[in-house]
Write a protein that holds these residues in place. Structure first.
Motif, short mmCIF file in Angstrom:
data_model
loop_
_atom_site.label_atom_id
_atom_site.label_comp_id
_atom_site.label_asym_id
_atom_site.label_seq_id
_atom_site.Cartn_x
_atom_site.Cartn_y
_atom_site.Cartn_z
N UNK A 48 0.84 -1.19 0.00
CA UNK A 48 0.00 0.00 0.00
C UNK A 48 0.87 1.24 0.00
N UNK A 49 0.57 2.18 -0.87
CA UNK A 49 1.30 3.43 -0.90
C UNK A 49 0.97 4.27 0.33
N UNK A 50 -0.26 4.09 0.84
CA UNK A 50 -0.69 4.79 2.04
C UNK A 50 -1.42 3.80 2.93
N UNK A 51 -1.39 4.06 4.23
CA UNK A 51 -2.08 3.21 5.17
C UNK A 51 -3.56 3.60 5.24
N UNK A 52 -4.36 2.71 5.82
CA UNK A 52 -5.76 3.03 6.06
C UNK A 52 -6.64 2.86 4.84
N UNK A 53 -7.70 3.68 4.79
CA UNK A 53 -8.72 3.53 3.75
C UNK A 53 -8.17 3.71 2.35
N UNK A 54 -7.19 4.57 2.17
CA UNK A 54 -6.66 4.82 0.83
C UNK A 54 -6.04 3.55 0.25
N UNK A 55 -5.29 2.81 1.07
CA UNK A 55 -4.70 1.56 0.61
C UNK A 55 -5.75 0.52 0.29
#
Length: 331
Positions: A157-164
């Motif tokens: 994931x490039x970003x953690x949380x909902x974005x990933x």
């Protein structure tokens, strides 16, 4: 004879099957100007044997690589000793990873022959290979493997949380769109795991989302656990009920028994009324009866079952029993 695209003329061709025992694993084609002599036929057959050995060696190498990758993915997902080393060898250590779980929809109710089971296993393997190829094109450090009946994908994931998770949903949706209607598969998306310990939790979330999708009723092909959490909880409640052997009790049991004796459709009426939030017109239309007939049945079920439909707790208990207990007749 086939047409040669370059010259626009017809050129005869001969072919020989490449076999490994009784299995045809390929073929060799050659353009010829005249029938082959016995010596050339023998040379072509010998070449097929050499090609067969080469193809088997390539297949064996691919099988070894697949098994090694499956071991690494399994070790990483279970969070056991060596999970961090497995992630490192997969190139996924030190970054958030989203877990995807892919499988065909649930068809446990059908009985299949041994031949059909073998075909299903082969289909799952092909689907898992296609899934791995798709993820590999998305990111060089994606990993995928078939573990049991489920193909798991690890997506950095490039970003953690909902974005990933949302990015993983788009990747999964794109894969199923490419596969099309050839297989009725679904994909559950778990939360992002930050480390080896978090990856086991991420796999659990993906498994729960996948199970809710396979059980049906959501109309989705891809979902995060947050999207189907209620359905996942109902699946777990059904497991608990089945393990304990719970049966219908209270007013619902009375209505089910009355329906069995009289064929009065009272359970069907109650289910439709609850699903329609008490709207008699909508509920009557759902079960294809006149609203007056529906009102009569509604009155009968409150009388026979002794059920207080004005109580929120009673309504909730009835809805839960109708969805969880296997003995509850369906509409």
């Amino acid at each position: 004879p086939l047409r040669d695209g370059a010259e626009g003329v017809t050129v005869p061709r001969v072919a020989v099957a490449v076999r490994a025992g009784d299995e045809a694993i390929g073929s060799i084609w050659a353009a010829v100007r005249e029938p082959l002599s016995p010596e050339r036929c023998l040379a072509l057959r010998d070449a097929a044997k050499i090609v067969a050995l080469h193809m088997l060696r390539l297949r064996a190498g691919a099988d070894v690589e697949r098994r090694l990758r499956a071991d690494l993915v399994s070790t990483a997902l279970e969070g056991r000793a060596g999970a961090r080393e497995a992630l490192s060898r997969l190139g996924l250590v030190g970054r958030p990873v989203v877990v995807l779980a892919l499988a065909p929809r649930d068809d446990a109710g059908g009985r299949r022959s041994p031949g059909a089971d073998a075909d299903a296993t082969t289909e799952r393997e092909h689907l898992a290979d296609a899934f791995a190829m798709h993820l590999g094109a998305v990111h060089p450090h994606c990993a995928a493997s078939l573990l049991g009946d489920t193909a798991y994908g690890l997506v950095p994931a490039q970003q953690d949380g909902d974005a990933g998770e949302e990015r993983a949903v788009r990747i999964a949706t794109d894969f199923l769109d490419r596969v099309g209607s050839r297989t009725d598969a679904v994909i559950g998306v778990g939360p992002a795991g930050q480390d080896a310990g978090g990856l086991a939790h991420a796999r659990s979330g993906a498994d729960r989302a996948l199970r809710a999708l396979r059980a049906g009723g959501t109309g989705r092909r891809v979902a995060r656990l947050a999207d189907v959490q209620v359905e996942a909880l109902l699946c777990e409640l059904r497991d608990l009920v089945a393990a304990r052997g719970d049966e219908l009790t209270g007013p619902i049991a009375k209505l089910a028994a009355y329906d069995e004796r009289r064929g009065a459709h009272l359970i069907e009426t109650l289910r439709a009324w609850l699903d329609a939030f008490g709207d008699v017109g909508t509920a009557a239309s759902a079960v294809h009866v006149h609203p007056n007939t529906f009102r009569y049945r509604l009155g009968r079920l409150t009388e026979i079952g002794g059920i207080d439909l004005d109580s929120p707790e009673v309504r909730f208990a009835a809805m839960l029993q109708l969805r969880v207990l296997p003995q509850a007749p369906s509409a």
